[in-house]
Motif scaffolding. Structure first.
Motif, PDB file in Angstrom:
ATOM      1  N   GLU A 134      11.106  16.179  -9.687  1.00 19.75           N
ATOM      2  CA  GLU A 134      12.274  15.002  -9.779  1.00 19.75           C
ATOM      3  C   GLU A 134      13.340  15.470 -10.568  1.00 19.75           C
TER       4      GLU A 134
ATOM      5  N   TRP B 287       4.728  15.052 -10.350  1.00 15.41           N
ATOM      6  CA  TRP B 287       5.967  15.315  -9.385  1.00 15.41           C
ATOM      7  C   TRP B 287       7.290  15.023 -10.203  1.00 15.41           C
TER       8      TRP B 287
ATOM      9  N   GLU C 237      14.344  23.653  -3.483  1.00 13.21           N
ATOM     10  CA  GLU C 237      12.939  23.855  -3.572  1.00 13.21           C
ATOM     11  C   GLU C 237      12.583  25.020  -4.158  1.00 13.21           C
TER      12      GLU C 237
ATOM     13  N   TYR D 286      15.288  18.339  -9.512  1.00 12.40           N
ATOM     14  CA  TYR D 286      16.010  17.981  -8.360  1.00 12.40           C
ATOM     15  C   TYR D 286      17.640  17.256  -8.940  1.00 12.40           C
TER      16      TYR D 286
END
Lengths: 287, 321
Positions: A181, A177, A190, A184
């Motif tokens: 991150e 993940w 998304e 982001y």
């Protein structure tokens, strides 16, 4: 440390592997003989094929392959048109299903949302519950909606659940993940993360599923036979040609058609078999 | 190799991640799911609902309106029993053929596939060629291999020639096996056996290729035999894949079949249950009886599938590597 390529086997192992080799060789040989039979006879004239031994080389070699493109016709469609139908059905039969499965499995694997358990349950039901009688209602629905011989059939091409869902969900779960991150932090949303970070990592797996789906659709005669008979694919065309001509069939021409039709799927598999084997791994049903 | 799930929790600002699953923003998750979910609603749920309704409906010949009836189920049940002339019922023949295909595909072919995949995994001489050749029939249109097979076993084909030369068939009449009720089904099953090897092998081989080499090497240092390696290491480590394949096989046990359309078009007592349903659609036969038969098949299959899945989950360890 470099691993030695030479595999040392004990005497017992050698006997076991020899037996296995013989079995594998026999099976493989039968397939090769069958292909040799088709290729050799595809060069015969139709009369010569009928009156001489099927395992005899042609006395007079004929190039039936050019006739495939001019004389092979089913339901008003020639070989090139059937080829186009096959490509169209193969693309539409694989890409929408693949993309919807990728999106659905990604959401299931990486998000917690209301109804997540239902999604898993749906997948489990679809894998374990076989409903053969639904083919009739499915066909009636297509006819009622006017989708038979109509582009509306595309609505039925989306997938989402089944074996590929399990494999892809496992794949998404395995991706670190940290990539998301980082995206982001760089201001990605998304959608950006899914399309620009996650999907590119699944390209090889999706590519393999696309190939398998394409090959499967390329060889699928039943779909065209029931839903799009006015637009015959090559797989359906081959069946229809044989069924309609019966005993008067020009068998060498038919064999030449079989050979030409087999080339795309064989080529794809030869080129990508290592990737396919590395990628295809069916997980469990435990969720 | 991890035998239990490690739990970790991570917080990055507003995003909460547990076990690699992101919490929050259900809207985006549902946007991704929507195409698949809608497809499922229409083409699975609604279609199956319609299927159940169809199985209880028939058209009144006078008013041309739908009326509720049990006649389709009555017909299905009656068709499993002997006819008044003493011959087997149509669906009884279909069921017998279906089960024959199921046992062939499920027990013989699938098991052979796993065993042969092991030898390919162990890089037997020529394994790359075998891997390609054994998967070859799966790459071709159904008509291709079926046509070849028909030509090989035809009355004027090489196999009949061979058998006559060996004296196993006495002339002068040459047999047409695929057009003979006594042999057509057997030859159809032989065709499935011939081409089935290699079918699901790709999945077994894929699973085996992911078994950590260190585990195999450690076992080999301890002097493990190929048989023990296969039974005690490979099978347990790929058990999840095998259970999935076997559960999927059981789920479709009443849908089992072969190349019926290409070999015999369902003639000479070679129809299977799924072929019979398919043929009804293709030829515009009764939708009610096809649906009723499908419902009956599902009612029989479901508990068996659930039982096999339950047993599979009980006896196989949850293994990840």
């Amino acid at each position: 440390m470099a691993r030695s390529n030479k595999i040392k086997r004990t005497k017992g192992e050698k006997i076991l592997f020899t037996i296995a080799f013989i079995i594998l060789a026999i099976f493989s040989a039968t397939y090769l003989v069958a292909f040799f039979f088709v290729i050799m006879n595809s060069f015969k004239g139709s009369i010569e094929y009928l009156i001489t031994s099927r395992f005899q080389f042609p006395k007079e070699w004929r190039w039936n392959y050019s006739r495939v493109f001019t004389e092979f016709e089913v339901n008003g469609s020639g070989y090139f048109r059937m080829c186009f139908h096959s490509i169209w059905f193969s693309l539409t039969g694989s890409i929408p299903a693949l993309l919807s499965t990728a999106a659905c499995s990604y959401a299931y694997a990486r998000y917690k949302f209301p109804g997540r358990k239902i999604i898993f349950l749906i997948n489990l039901i679809m894998l374990t519950l076989s409903l053969p009688g639904s083919q009739v209602a499915y066909y009636k629905l297509f006819c009622d909606l006017g989708w038979k011989n109509n582009i509306g059939y595309l609505w039925g091409c989306f997938g989402g659940f089944g074996g590929q869902f399990i494999i892809l969900a496992g794949f998404w779960k395995g991706i670190d993940w940290a990539y998301a991150e980082a995206a982001y932090i760089d201001g990605g949303n998304e959608w950006t993360i899914f399309t620009k970070v996650m999907l590119p990592q699944a390209v090889s797996m999706l590519g393999v599923f696309f190939l398998l789906g394409f090959i499967n659709s390329w060889n699928n005669h039943e779909f065209t036979m029931l839903y799009m008979p006015k637009y015959p694919s090559i797989a359906f065309g081959l069946y229809e040609y044989q069924a309609k001509t019966g005993r008067s069939m020009d068998t060498p021409l038919y064999f030449a058609g079989l050979v030409v039709t087999s080339i795309p799927s064989l080529t794809l598999y030869v080129l990508f078999q290592d990737t396919i084997l590395r990628t295809v791994n069916v997980g469990g049903l435990k969720g | 190799m991890i035998l239990s799930k490690p739990l970790f929790r991570k917080r990055t600002g507003a995003i909460r991640i547990e076990n690699g699953i992101k919490h929050g923003n259900p809207v985006f998750a549902w946007i991704l799911i929507l195409p698949a979910f809608l497809t499922w609603l229409v083409f699975w749920l609604y279609v199956n609902y319609r299927s159940i309704i169809l199985s209880f409906q028939t058209t009144d010949p006078i008013t041309n309106e739908y009326v509720w009836t049990l006649q389709h189920y009555k017909w299905v049940v009656e068709s499993f029993f002997e006819t008044s002339s003493g011959s087997s019922g149509l669906l009884a023949i279909c069921l017998r053929n279906t089960l024959t295909y199921f046992f062939t595909n499920y027990f013989i072919i699938q098991t052979c596939n796993v065993i042969l995949a092991y030898f390919l995994y162990k890089k037997i001489a020529g394994y790359r060629a075998f891997r390609f050749l054994l998967y070859l029939p799966n790459l071709l249109a159904g008509a291709t291999m079926a046509t070849i097979y028909k030509q090989l076993v035809a009355y004027n084909g090489p196999i009949v020639d061979l058998f006559m030369n060996l004296g196993w068939i006495e002339g002068p009449i040459r047999p047409q096996w695929l057009a003979d009720e006594r042999y057509a089904m057997t030859l159809s099953v032989i065709y499935s056996l011939w081409l089935g090897v290699g079918g699901t092998m790709i999945y077994s081989l894929g699973a085996m290729s992911r078994v950590p080499h260190e585990v195999i090497e450690a076992a080999q240092l301890d002097g493990i035999t190929p048989f023990k390696e296969f039974v005690f290491i490979i099978i347990p480590l790929i058990s999840q894949t095998l259970i999935t394949l076997y559960v999927l096989g059981v789920a479709g046990f009443l849908s089992a079949g072969g190349a019926t359309l290409f070999l015999t078009a369902g003639n000479y007592n070679t129809q299977t249950l799924s072929f019979w349903i398919w043929w009804q659609i293709y030829t515009g036969g009764s939708t009610g009886t096809s649906s009723a038969l499908g419902i009956c098949m599902t009612l029989v299959t479901l508990p068996v599938t659930l039982l096999v899945r339950w047993i599979g989950n009980k006896i196989t360890p949850e293994v990840t590597f």
